[in-house]
Design a protein around this motif. Sequence first.
Motif, PDB file in Angstrom:
ATOM      1  N   PHE A 194       0.841  -1.186   0.000  1.00 19.50           N
ATOM      2  CA  PHE A 194       0.000   0.000   0.000  1.00 19.50           C
ATOM      3  C   PHE A 194       0.879   1.239   0.000  1.00 19.50           C
ATOM      4  CE2 PHE A 194      -3.113  -2.971   1.636  1.00 19.50           C
ATOM      5  CZ  PHE A 194      -4.271  -2.554   1.008  1.00 19.50           C
ATOM      6  N   ALA A 195       0.495   2.217  -0.792  1.00 24.32           N
ATOM      7  CA  ALA A 195       1.092   3.548  -0.730  1.00 24.32           C
ATOM      8  C   ALA A 195       0.254   4.330   0.270  1.00 24.32           C
ATOM      9  CB  ALA A 195       1.063   4.220  -2.098  1.00 24.32           C
ATOM     10  N   GLU A 196       0.867   4.769   1.359  1.00 19.41           N
ATOM     11  CA  GLU A 196       0.166   5.562   2.375  1.00 19.41           C
ATOM     12  C   GLU A 196       0.684   6.988   2.313  1.00 19.41           C
ATOM     13  OE1 GLU A 196       0.726   3.647   6.165  1.00 19.41           O
ATOM     14  OE2 GLU A 196      -0.827   2.152   5.719  1.00 19.41           O
ATOM     15  N   MET A 197      -0.228   7.926   2.078  1.00 23.95           N
ATOM     16  CA  MET A 197       0.142   9.332   1.934  1.00 23.95           C
ATOM     17  C   MET A 197      -0.838  10.199   2.702  1.00 23.95           C
ATOM     18  SD  MET A 197       0.854   9.115  -2.165  1.00 23.95           S
ATOM     19  CE  MET A 197      -0.678   8.240  -2.433  1.00 23.95           C
ATOM     20  N   SER A 198      -0.333  11.303   3.264  1.00 25.01           N
ATOM     21  CA  SER A 198      -1.222  12.234   3.970  1.00 25.01           C
ATOM     22  C   SER A 198      -0.718  13.656   3.836  1.00 25.01           C
ATOM     23  CB  SER A 198      -1.355  11.861   5.445  1.00 25.01           C
ATOM     24  OG  SER A 198      -0.132  12.057   6.118  1.00 25.01           O
ATOM     25  N   LEU A 199      -1.667  14.576   3.798  1.00 24.50           N
ATOM     26  CA  LEU A 199      -1.403  16.013   3.793  1.00 24.50           C
ATOM     27  C   LEU A 199      -2.285  16.622   4.877  1.00 24.50           C
ATOM     28  CD1 LEU A 199      -1.577  16.582  -0.066  1.00 24.50           C
ATOM     29  CD2 LEU A 199       0.458  16.169   1.320  1.00 24.50           C
ATOM     30  N   ASP A 200      -1.655  17.260   5.850  1.00 22.31           N
ATOM     31  CA  ASP A 200      -2.386  17.814   6.989  1.00 22.31           C
ATOM     32  C   ASP A 200      -2.128  19.316   7.054  1.00 22.31           C
ATOM     33  OD1 ASP A 200      -3.868  18.000   9.331  1.00 22.31           O
ATOM     34  OD2 ASP A 200      -2.151  17.512  10.596  1.00 22.31           O
ATOM     35  N   PHE A 201      -3.176  20.094   6.829  1.00 15.11           N
ATOM     36  CA  PHE A 201      -3.094  21.557   6.876  1.00 15.11           C
ATOM     37  C   PHE A 201      -3.714  22.042   8.174  1.00 15.11           C
ATOM     38  CE2 PHE A 201      -2.937  20.435   2.456  1.00 15.11           C
ATOM     39  CZ  PHE A 201      -2.130  21.380   1.856  1.00 15.11           C
ATOM     40  N   GLY A 202      -3.181  23.113   8.738  1.00 12.25           N
ATOM     41  CA  GLY A 202      -3.740  23.659   9.961  1.00 12.25           C
ATOM     42  C   GLY A 202      -3.423  25.130  10.089  1.00 12.25           C
ATOM     43  N   ASN A 203      -4.073  25.781  11.041  1.00 14.77           N
ATOM     44  CA  ASN A 203      -3.770  27.194  11.269  1.00 14.77           C
ATOM     45  C   ASN A 203      -4.072  27.580  12.703  1.00 14.77           C
ATOM     46  OD1 ASN A 203      -6.536  28.341  11.506  1.00 14.77           O
ATOM     47  ND2 ASN A 203      -6.722  27.635   9.402  1.00 14.77           N
ATOM     48  N   THR A 204      -3.385  28.647  13.108  1.00 20.69           N
ATOM     49  CA  THR A 204      -3.639  29.286  14.387  1.00 20.69           C
ATOM     50  C   THR A 204      -4.106  30.692  14.048  1.00 20.69           C
ATOM     51  OG1 THR A 204      -1.409  30.172  14.585  1.00 20.69           O
ATOM     52  CG2 THR A 204      -1.778  27.955  15.472  1.00 20.69           C
ATOM     53  N   GLY A 205      -4.082  31.569  14.980  1.00 17.74           N
ATOM     54  CA  GLY A 205      -4.513  32.936  14.699  1.00 17.74           C
ATOM     55  C   GLY A 205      -3.642  33.655  13.685  1.00 17.74           C
ATOM     56  N   THR A 206      -2.338  33.383  13.682  1.00 21.27           N
ATOM     57  CA  THR A 206      -1.433  34.132  12.798  1.00 21.27           C
ATOM     58  C   THR A 206      -0.668  33.281  11.808  1.00 21.27           C
ATOM     59  OG1 THR A 206       0.340  33.995  14.436  1.00 21.27           O
ATOM     60  CG2 THR A 206      -1.070  35.957  14.512  1.00 21.27           C
ATOM     61  N   THR A 207      -0.601  31.962  12.016  1.00 21.97           N
ATOM     62  CA  THR A 207       0.186  31.117  11.118  1.00 21.97           C
ATOM     63  C   THR A 207      -0.647  29.971  10.549  1.00 21.97           C
ATOM     64  OG1 THR A 207       0.940  29.684  12.919  1.00 21.97           O
ATOM     65  CG2 THR A 207       2.343  31.580  12.360  1.00 21.97           C
ATOM     66  N   ALA A 208      -0.159  29.427   9.436  1.00 25.10           N
ATOM     67  CA  ALA A 208      -0.761  28.252   8.811  1.00 25.10           C
ATOM     68  C   ALA A 208       0.362  27.260   8.537  1.00 25.10           C
ATOM     69  CB  ALA A 208      -1.469  28.633   7.526  1.00 25.10           C
ATOM     70  N   THR A 209       0.032  25.978   8.558  1.00 27.90           N
ATOM     71  CA  THR A 209       1.043  24.945   8.351  1.00 27.90           C
ATOM     72  C   THR A 209       0.541  23.874   7.385  1.00 27.90           C
ATOM     73  OG1 THR A 209       0.216  23.652  10.211  1.00 27.90           O
ATOM     74  CG2 THR A 209       2.028  25.174  10.676  1.00 27.90           C
ATOM     75  N   VAL A 210       1.501  23.159   6.810  1.00 31.08           N
ATOM     76  CA  VAL A 210       1.198  21.956   6.046  1.00 31.08           C
ATOM     77  C   VAL A 210       2.253  20.910   6.413  1.00 31.08           C
ATOM     78  CG1 VAL A 210       2.487  22.758   4.005  1.00 31.08           C
ATOM     79  CG2 VAL A 210       0.798  20.923   3.771  1.00 31.08           C
ATOM     80  N   ALA A 211       1.797  19.683   6.628  1.00 36.10           N
ATOM     81  CA  ALA A 211       2.689  18.554   6.896  1.00 36.10           C
ATOM     82  C   ALA A 211       2.346  17.454   5.898  1.00 36.10           C
ATOM     83  CB  ALA A 211       2.506  18.047   8.322  1.00 36.10           C
ATOM     84  N   ALA A 212       3.358  16.998   5.148  1.00 35.69           N
ATOM     85  CA  ALA A 212       3.183  15.952   4.142  1.00 35.69           C
ATOM     86  C   ALA A 212       3.948  14.705   4.574  1.00 35.69           C
ATOM     87  CB  ALA A 212       3.696  16.440   2.791  1.00 35.69           C
ATOM     88  N   LYS A 213       3.350  13.524   4.317  1.00 35.15           N
ATOM     89  CA  LYS A 213       4.000  12.255   4.649  1.00 35.15           C
ATOM     90  C   LYS A 213       3.723  11.244   3.548  1.00 35.15           C
ATOM     91  CE  LYS A 213       3.839  12.753   9.640  1.00 35.15           C
ATOM     92  NZ  LYS A 213       3.436  12.185  10.908  1.00 35.15           N
ATOM     93  N   ALA A 214       4.715  10.359   3.295  1.00 38.97           N
ATOM     94  CA  ALA A 214       4.566   9.293   2.300  1.00 38.97           C
ATOM     95  C   ALA A 214       5.316   8.058   2.779  1.00 38.97           C
ATOM     96  CB  ALA A 214       5.114   9.754   0.951  1.00 38.97           C
ATOM     97  N   LYS A 215       4.685   6.880   2.578  1.00 40.22           N
ATOM     98  CA  LYS A 215       5.299   5.634   3.038  1.00 40.22           C
ATOM     99  C   LYS A 215       4.762   4.475   2.195  1.00 40.22           C
ATOM    100  CE  LYS A 215       6.140   3.123   7.347  1.00 40.22           C
ATOM    101  NZ  LYS A 215       5.909   3.070   8.786  1.00 40.22           N
ATOM    102  N   VAL A 216       5.515   3.415   2.067  1.00 39.82           N
ATOM    103  CA  VAL A 216       5.039   2.171   1.460  1.00 39.82           C
ATOM    104  C   VAL A 216       5.062   1.102   2.544  1.00 39.82           C
ATOM    105  CG1 VAL A 216       7.319   1.524   0.567  1.00 39.82           C
ATOM    106  CG2 VAL A 216       5.279   0.541  -0.450  1.00 39.82           C
ATOM    107  N   VAL A 217       3.963   0.328   2.633  1.00 36.76           N
ATOM    108  CA  VAL A 217       3.837  -0.721   3.648  1.00 36.76           C
ATOM    109  C   VAL A 217       3.355  -2.004   2.985  1.00 36.76           C
ATOM    110  CG1 VAL A 217       3.371   0.904   5.538  1.00 36.76           C
ATOM    111  CG2 VAL A 217       1.469  -0.074   4.247  1.00 36.76           C
ATOM    112  N   SER A 218       3.586  -3.121   3.649  1.00 35.71           N
ATOM    113  CA  SER A 218       3.135  -4.423   3.167  1.00 35.71           C
ATOM    114  C   SER A 218       1.627  -4.537   3.334  1.00 35.71           C
ATOM    115  CB  SER A 218       3.831  -5.528   3.955  1.00 35.71           C
ATOM    116  OG  SER A 218       3.363  -6.790   3.539  1.00 35.71           O
ATOM    117  N   SER A 219       1.020  -5.309   2.480  1.00 36.89           N
ATOM    118  CA  SER A 219      -0.403  -5.599   2.617  1.00 36.89           C
ATOM    119  C   SER A 219      -0.634  -6.346   3.923  1.00 36.89           C
ATOM    120  CB  SER A 219      -0.876  -6.446   1.439  1.00 36.89           C
ATOM    121  OG  SER A 219      -2.177  -6.914   1.670  1.00 36.89           O
ATOM    122  N   PRO A 220      -1.708  -6.027   4.648  1.00 40.69           N
ATOM    123  CA  PRO A 220      -1.972  -6.729   5.909  1.00 40.69           C
ATOM    124  C   PRO A 220      -2.579  -8.115   5.688  1.00 40.69           C
ATOM    125  CG  PRO A 220      -3.660  -5.099   5.527  1.00 40.69           C
ATOM    126  CD  PRO A 220      -2.657  -4.944   4.420  1.00 40.69           C
TER     127      PRO A 220
END
Length: 155
Positions: free
Chosen positions: A41-67
Amino acid sequence: MKHSHSRLALIAAALLLPLTAAATPPPDATARIPICNGGYFAEMSLDFGNTGTTATVAAKAKVVSSPVGPFPPAPPYYAVYAAASHRPDAGSAWSTNDQNLEGVSSYPTSPASATKMAFRSATCELAGNAVVSVHCPSGQWEYKTLERTWVGCGL
């Protein structure tokens, strides 16, 4: 006098309401996509967030075996890539933090990950990108990508 302060507070609240109602929600995304005939499986995520003055993005990618068996051998080769980017407006160049991990006959011990923070503004843009590339045991290559851009950084 107390009556006029209440009226000013109501007017101020009414003026601010359209700004908060027009805020764009974060374009968070996750994907778990079977690759190599379901052996991994290709596991990927993009997580966006913000506070009062800043915004963020966190990206992740991984390959894992089928369960689910039969379990294939570790992929002959993999590359996982994560990128987090920011620019203050559409006319500016992107500033990017990224990470690339590669392996032979193995799985990544942790996901490729990247994070970017920016000050919020109406013209701010944050982007996340996650890519998984795998050389399957059968000889074919598979590529999976997850991308999102947040224009306005939540404003």
